[in-house]
Design an enzyme around this catalytic site. Structure first.
Site, PDB file in Angstrom:
ATOM      1  N   CYS A  87     -33.931  23.081  70.211  1.00  0.00           N
ATOM      2  CA  CYS A  87     -32.472  23.014  70.228  1.00  0.00           C
ATOM      3  C   CYS A  87     -31.982  24.260  70.945  1.00  0.00           C
ATOM      4  O   CYS A  87     -32.094  25.369  70.421  1.00  0.00           O
ATOM      5  CB  CYS A  87     -31.890  22.952  68.822  1.00  0.00           C
ATOM      6  N   ASP A 248     -23.337  15.879  70.118  1.00  0.00           N
ATOM      7  CA  ASP A 248     -23.352  17.305  70.449  1.00  0.00           C
ATOM      8  C   ASP A 248     -21.996  17.742  70.993  1.00  0.00           C
ATOM      9  O   ASP A 248     -21.473  17.156  71.937  1.00  0.00           O
ATOM     10  CB  ASP A 248     -24.447  17.571  71.488  1.00  0.00           C
ATOM     11  N   GLY A 253     -28.333  22.159  75.409  1.00  0.00           N
ATOM     12  CA  GLY A 253     -29.321  22.954  76.125  1.00  0.00           C
ATOM     13  C   GLY A 253     -30.601  22.211  76.447  1.00  0.00           C
ATOM     14  O   GLY A 253     -31.061  22.200  77.593  1.00  0.00           O
ATOM     15  N   SER A 254     -31.208  21.573  75.445  1.00  0.00           N
ATOM     16  CA  SER A 254     -32.437  20.815  75.713  1.00  0.00           C
ATOM     17  C   SER A 254     -32.138  19.630  76.624  1.00  0.00           C
ATOM     18  O   SER A 254     -32.979  19.224  77.435  1.00  0.00           O
ATOM     19  CB  SER A 254     -33.080  20.342  74.409  1.00  0.00           C
TER      20      SER A 254
END
Length: 322
Positions: A87, A248, A253-254
């Site tokens: 994450c 989200d 980010g991922s």
């Protein structure tokens, strides 16, 4: 039970850091520790993530002892459904957390914090001093495309094409033009249901495997993007649905890591060029670029470094429970 937490967020996406009060955990590796918690302490995850102390979109992390020699700190990720292996909105917050709470000594103008995640070690660089304390960059784990052009029959939608890419976790990527959506906040609730349906249908026909570790081989979520932005713009908006219908709030980010790998595989990202991904809820942005090519099993993935220009805000609360 008395548990203390530190509450942070990255671009509006929350992070509940469990500091004290969690039972002792068995396991030599971080993945073994996750297995132990899942079997023995999962009620605590539900206790902290679910109502009334949490909410449907709550996200959390637990600090554990690292098992990699160069790691400064190690963290396990938890959410409404279970456990995650990566994450990167959390990495941004945790980089700040490790500096602010002296887990790593702060150095100007930039502090290196080596954070161990279940998927690997993440070198994280936290700007410090001179008014730059909101800037952070890091290098992700090897990211790669697992499957291109997968035909998936989604109930109430029909046959669509998805791509499966890895950036610490695996995502199914699908364009808005085949879903009848826009990448805007007004379509967020529709995106949650459609993203979950795409993920469920994809899981039924695609065997998701990581080439080096079977514990990393699972589909984590769906990323919905605009195909026209992908081809013509440097700024791409994306909606990310993961776990059990979580949405989200950050640019993800991922998801940025996995998307950079996908764009690169499609031939739309060359050299030192970069792409910027924006949240649908605010103007927060994550920027990613290819750093170098590497191997991961039989895959030729890319490493990518993300320079994230943002502020993470923190409040601290003590929670006493019985």
């Amino acid at each position: 039970m008395h548990i203390t937490t530190c509450e942070m967020h990255t671009c509006g996406e929350q992070l509940r850091i469990i500091e004290t009060g969690f039972p002792n955990i068995s396991g030599e590796t971080i993945l073994e520790k996750i297995a132990y918690i899942r079997e023995n302490c999962d009620d605590i995850r539900k206790f902290l993530m679910h109502e009334p102390r949490g909410h449907h979109d709550m996200f959390g992390t637990l600090r554990v002892e690292p098992d990699l020699p160069n790691a400064d700190a190690a963290f396990i990720f938890i959410h409404n459904e279970g456990y995650g292996t990566m994450c990167e909105h959390a990495i941004i917050a945790l980089g700040r957390y490790c500096v602010d709470y002296n887990i790593v000594e702060a150095k100007e103008p930039e502090t290196l914090v080596n954070i161990q995640c279940p998927c690997g070690l993440i070198p994280t660089y936290v700007s410090y001093g001179n008014g730059l304390s909101g800037r952070l960059r890091f290098q992700s784990v090897p990211s790669f495309v697992l499957k291109m052009d997968v035909n998936v029959n989604v109930p109430n939608i029909g046959m669509i094409t998805v791509y499966i890419s890895y950036g610490g976790v695996f995502y199914a990527f699908v364009s808005t033009d085949v879903l009848g959506l826009t990448v805007k906040a007004g379509d967020a609730l529709k995106a949650v249901e459609i993203g979950q349906a795409v993920m469920n249908a994809t899981k039924k026909i695609v065997k998701v495997e990581h080439p080096e570790n079977e514990d990393l081989g699972f589909l984590y979520g769906t990323i919905i993007y605009d195909r026209t932005e992908l081809k013509s713009k440097d700024l791409i908006r994306q909606m990310i649905v993961f776990a059990d219908r979580e949405l989200d709030r950050s640019p993800c980010g991922s998801g940025t890591a996995a998307h950079i790998a996908l764009i690169h595989a499609k031939g739309l990202l060359d050299g030192n060029c970069q792409k910027t991904f924006q949240s649908i809820f605010n103007d927060s942005k994550f920027t990613g670029k290819v750093v170098k090519k590497a191997k991961c099993g039989n895959f030729g993935p890319v490493f990518e470094e993300k320079s994230d220009f943002l502020k993470t805000c923190r409040t601290t609360r003590t929670r006493t429970t019985t």
